[in-house]
Design an enzyme around this catalytic site. Sequence first.
Site, PDB file in Angstrom:
ATOM      1  N   HIS A 189       0.851  -1.189   0.000  1.00 19.74           N
ATOM      2  CA  HIS A 189       0.000   0.000   0.000  1.00 19.74           C
ATOM      3  C   HIS A 189       0.886   1.238   0.000  1.00 19.74           C
ATOM      4  O   HIS A 189       2.085   1.164   0.288  1.00 19.74           O
ATOM      5  CB  HIS A 189      -0.913  -0.007   1.219  1.00 19.74           C
ATOM      6  CG  HIS A 189      -1.989  -1.038   1.151  1.00 19.74           C
ATOM      7  ND1 HIS A 189      -3.137  -0.946   1.891  1.00 19.74           N
ATOM      8  CD2 HIS A 189      -2.108  -2.180   0.421  1.00 19.74           C
ATOM      9  CE1 HIS A 189      -3.919  -1.984   1.635  1.00 19.74           C
ATOM     10  NE2 HIS A 189      -3.304  -2.754   0.749  1.00 19.74           N
ATOM     11  N   GLU A 229       1.159   3.811   2.039  1.00 15.84           N
ATOM     12  CA  GLU A 229       1.794   4.100   3.320  1.00 15.84           C
ATOM     13  C   GLU A 229       2.925   3.109   3.598  1.00 15.84           C
ATOM     14  O   GLU A 229       3.992   3.491   4.067  1.00 15.84           O
ATOM     15  CB  GLU A 229       0.758   4.046   4.457  1.00 15.84           C
ATOM     16  CG  GLU A 229      -0.374   5.033   4.300  1.00 15.84           C
ATOM     17  CD  GLU A 229      -1.565   4.511   3.518  1.00 15.84           C
ATOM     18  OE1 GLU A 229      -2.651   5.099   3.652  1.00 15.84           O
ATOM     19  OE2 GLU A 229      -1.425   3.515   2.762  1.00 15.84           O
ATOM     20  N   SER A 242      -7.588   7.843   2.892  1.00 15.28           N
ATOM     21  CA  SER A 242      -7.650   7.363   4.272  1.00 15.28           C
ATOM     22  C   SER A 242      -7.017   5.984   4.397  1.00 15.28           C
ATOM     23  O   SER A 242      -7.289   5.096   3.589  1.00 15.28           O
ATOM     24  CB  SER A 242      -9.106   7.308   4.733  1.00 15.28           C
ATOM     25  OG  SER A 242      -9.175   6.944   6.093  1.00 15.28           O
ATOM     26  N   CYS A 291      -6.141   2.195   5.281  1.00 17.02           N
ATOM     27  CA  CYS A 291      -6.890   0.989   5.612  1.00 17.02           C
ATOM     28  C   CYS A 291      -6.508   0.542   7.031  1.00 17.02           C
ATOM     29  O   CYS A 291      -5.628   1.133   7.662  1.00 17.02           O
ATOM     30  CB  CYS A 291      -6.579  -0.110   4.598  1.00 17.02           C
ATOM     31  SG  CYS A 291      -4.906  -0.779   4.766  1.00 17.02           S
ATOM     32  N   CYS A 328      -2.726  -0.378   7.364  1.00 19.31           N
ATOM     33  CA  CYS A 328      -1.862   0.808   7.447  1.00 19.31           C
ATOM     34  C   CYS A 328      -2.114   1.591   8.734  1.00 19.31           C
ATOM     35  O   CYS A 328      -1.176   2.111   9.339  1.00 19.31           O
ATOM     36  CB  CYS A 328      -2.039   1.677   6.205  1.00 19.31           C
ATOM     37  SG  CYS A 328      -1.488   0.837   4.693  1.00 19.31           S
ATOM     38  N   ASP A 341      -8.396  -4.115  -4.319  1.00 22.53           N
ATOM     39  CA  ASP A 341      -7.525  -3.374  -3.401  1.00 22.53           C
ATOM     40  C   ASP A 341      -8.120  -3.296  -2.008  1.00 22.53           C
ATOM     41  O   ASP A 341      -7.398  -3.355  -1.024  1.00 22.53           O
ATOM     42  CB  ASP A 341      -7.234  -1.965  -3.941  1.00 22.53           C
ATOM     43  CG  ASP A 341      -6.089  -1.305  -3.192  1.00 22.53           C
ATOM     44  OD1 ASP A 341      -4.965  -1.829  -3.271  1.00 22.53           O
ATOM     45  OD2 ASP A 341      -6.324  -0.283  -2.532  1.00 22.53           O
TER      46      ASP A 341
END
Length: 148
Positions: free
Chosen positions: A55, A57, A80, A82, A85, A145
Amino acid sequence: MMTDDDKRLLRIAYEEAKAGFDEGGCPIGSVLARGGQVVAQGRNQRVQKGDPIAHGEMDALRKAGRQKTYRDTVLYTSLSPCMMCSGTIVQFGIPRVVIGDTQNFGGNEDFLRAKGVEVVIADDPDCMALMDRFIREKPELWAEDIAE
């Protein structure tokens, strides 16, 4: 409250998201910063690398390498985070997160706040428009995703 540094660094996260989109991936970008300076930046690489946990992040944090502390950093993300993360943010003790878009995906902001993280929601029109376009153009990739 968004500072000038916040706006500048969130823009870098957006540019990472746009680069990911242009590569055929999910448009989510992130920046880890300390004192207004970029430590590392990254983007969602799930499609490009075939890595389910790459991802935006996670890519930025991986590129940052080992840090003595994260307690003096800020994480900027175009979308935002998940739960994976968000858990990493809490695990590493990152005290502040600036989010470009919570309209297209959100829900973990309260979790982060409950764990003592300052959450700033920017409602950035570029971040929101890019993700909206991606969801419309590639709904199957978006569903993959977010594990739907």
